[in-house]
Design an enzyme around this catalytic site. Structure first.
Site, PDB file in Angstrom:
ATOM      1  N   THR A   1     -27.273  22.965   5.790  1.00 44.20           N
ATOM      2  CA  THR A   1     -27.178  22.334   4.476  1.00 44.20           C
ATOM      3  C   THR A   1     -28.504  22.463   3.718  1.00 44.20           C
ATOM      4  O   THR A   1     -28.998  21.519   3.102  1.00 44.20           O
ATOM      5  CB  THR A   1     -26.744  20.856   4.582  1.00 44.20           C
ATOM      6  OG1 THR A   1     -25.710  20.725   5.573  1.00 44.20           O
ATOM      7  CG2 THR A   1     -26.156  20.357   3.267  1.00 44.20           C
TER       8      THR A   1
ATOM      9  N   GLY B   1     -19.206  22.728  14.712  1.00 44.19           N
ATOM     10  CA  GLY B   1     -19.495  21.393  14.220  1.00 44.19           C
ATOM     11  C   GLY B   1     -18.847  20.316  15.054  1.00 44.19           C
ATOM     12  O   GLY B   1     -19.210  20.094  16.207  1.00 44.19           O
TER      13      GLY B   1
ATOM     14  N   GLY C   1     -13.788  24.687  11.813  1.00 43.76           N
ATOM     15  CA  GLY C   1     -12.502  24.719  12.502  1.00 43.76           C
ATOM     16  C   GLY C   1     -12.437  25.615  13.726  1.00 43.76           C
ATOM     17  O   GLY C   1     -11.350  25.828  14.265  1.00 43.76           O
TER      18      GLY C   1
ATOM     19  N   GLU D   1     -28.777  23.947  15.013  1.00 45.49           N
ATOM     20  CA  GLU D   1     -28.940  23.625  13.597  1.00 45.49           C
ATOM     21  C   GLU D   1     -28.802  22.122  13.398  1.00 45.49           C
ATOM     22  O   GLU D   1     -27.822  21.521  13.841  1.00 45.49           O
ATOM     23  CB  GLU D   1     -27.867  24.370  12.799  1.00 45.49           C
ATOM     24  CG  GLU D   1     -27.615  23.861  11.409  1.00 45.49           C
ATOM     25  CD  GLU D   1     -26.329  24.394  10.807  1.00 45.49           C
ATOM     26  OE1 GLU D   1     -25.799  23.731   9.888  1.00 45.49           O
ATOM     27  OE2 GLU D   1     -25.829  25.445  11.249  1.00 45.49           O
TER      28      GLU D   1
ATOM     29  N   ARG E   1     -24.698  17.707  13.156  1.00 43.80           N
ATOM     30  CA  ARG E   1     -24.676  16.878  11.952  1.00 43.80           C
ATOM     31  C   ARG E   1     -24.589  15.394  12.329  1.00 43.80           C
ATOM     32  O   ARG E   1     -23.688  14.980  13.046  1.00 43.80           O
ATOM     33  CB  ARG E   1     -23.487  17.254  11.070  1.00 43.80           C
ATOM     34  CG  ARG E   1     -23.519  16.583   9.688  1.00 43.80           C
ATOM     35  CD  ARG E   1     -22.359  17.013   8.820  1.00 43.80           C
ATOM     36  NE  ARG E   1     -22.233  18.454   8.721  1.00 43.80           N
ATOM     37  CZ  ARG E   1     -22.945  19.218   7.883  1.00 43.80           C
ATOM     38  NH1 ARG E   1     -23.836  18.658   7.088  1.00 43.80           N
ATOM     39  NH2 ARG E   1     -22.759  20.522   7.859  1.00 43.80           N
TER      40      ARG E   1
ATOM     41  N   LYS F   1     -22.213  33.604   7.130  1.00 47.07           N
ATOM     42  CA  LYS F   1     -21.229  32.733   7.779  1.00 47.07           C
ATOM     43  C   LYS F   1     -20.052  32.556   6.831  1.00 47.07           C
ATOM     44  O   LYS F   1     -20.225  32.225   5.657  1.00 47.07           O
ATOM     45  CB  LYS F   1     -21.842  31.384   8.174  1.00 47.07           C
ATOM     46  CG  LYS F   1     -22.145  30.443   7.012  1.00 47.07           C
ATOM     47  CD  LYS F   1     -22.490  29.040   7.535  1.00 47.07           C
ATOM     48  CE  LYS F   1     -22.535  28.014   6.416  1.00 47.07           C
ATOM     49  NZ  LYS F   1     -22.819  26.648   6.903  1.00 47.07           N
TER      50      LYS F   1
END
Length: 215
Positions: free
Chosen positions: A74, A182, A162, A45, A22, A132
């Site tokens: 997203t 992430g 997390g 991703e 991201r 997920k």
């Protein structure tokens, strides 16, 4: 197996971790992805709220071809799915359960986010390749374990949100077959070298607990 399952299962077997980049920019995405893939990752991703995400996806798809499962996160609409497909992406990850998005992803790997059994079964009925749990840090491994009692055995199930190298074993013990990573793996602005070190730590943790083999 369906085409989508044929795409996901080999990638999960090699390394059941999805790198979520991201905020990555097209001019840096290849160097960062190289470092992640060198650590053993096979799924990447690029969330659609990143800068020029379709350009990044197109670059990665061209660079790695079928060896790496590249796609978008997203993904919120049918139009998004079409755009990712046109860019060469084969992985469609959403934060929610949208049956139209899942159905539009036919032939691609669809991993929608769920939090309740109702959402999970709605996604399965629409044709999701896997699920997920998101945000996993808003739940717990015990929460996931309880849901696994009713979810189809063998359905790919990832914990996202997390997850760290230190708690990956807890999620595996609860029934997760993999994880989406992430900010613990990549934050916008980090160097390829730094991301590579973090990817190595995750890959080592995943190998130790053999996530996919538990499915």
């Amino acid at each position: 197996m369906t085409l989508a399952t044929d795409l996901l299962a080999p990638a999960m077997k090699r390394c059941p971790l999805v790198a979520i980049l991201r905020g990555v920019r097209p001019d840096e995405v290849e160097a960062i992805a190289d470092a992640i893939i060198e650590a053993g990752f096979t799924m990447i991703e690029v969330p659609l709220n990143s800068p020029e995400p379709l350009e990044s996806i197109a670059r990665l798809a061209k660079r790695y071809g079928p060896q790496v499962l590249v796609g978008a996160g997203t993904v919120l609409s049918v139009a998004d799915v079409a755009a990712v497909r046109d860019a060469g992406g084969r992985l469609i990850v959403s934060p929610n359960v949208n049956a139209d998005v899942i159905r539009a992803s036919s032939g691609l790997v669809s991993l929608p986010g769920f939090f309740t059994p109702t959402e999970a079964f709605a996604a399965i009925e629409a044709g999701a390749t896997g699920l997920k749990l998101f945000p996993a840090d808003g739940a717990s491994p015990a929460y996931l374990k309880a849901q696994c009692a009713v979810l189809p055995k063998g359905l790919p199930l990832l914990a996202v949100g997390g997850v760290t190298p230190d708690n990956l074993e807890q999620w595996a013990a609860a029934g997760a077959h993999g994880a989406g990573l992430g900010s613990a793996l990549y934050k916008a602005g980090q160097s390829a070298a730094q991301v590579g070190q973090q990817a190595q730590a995750f890959a080592k943790a995943a190998a130790a607990v053999a996530l996919w083999q538990q499915g």
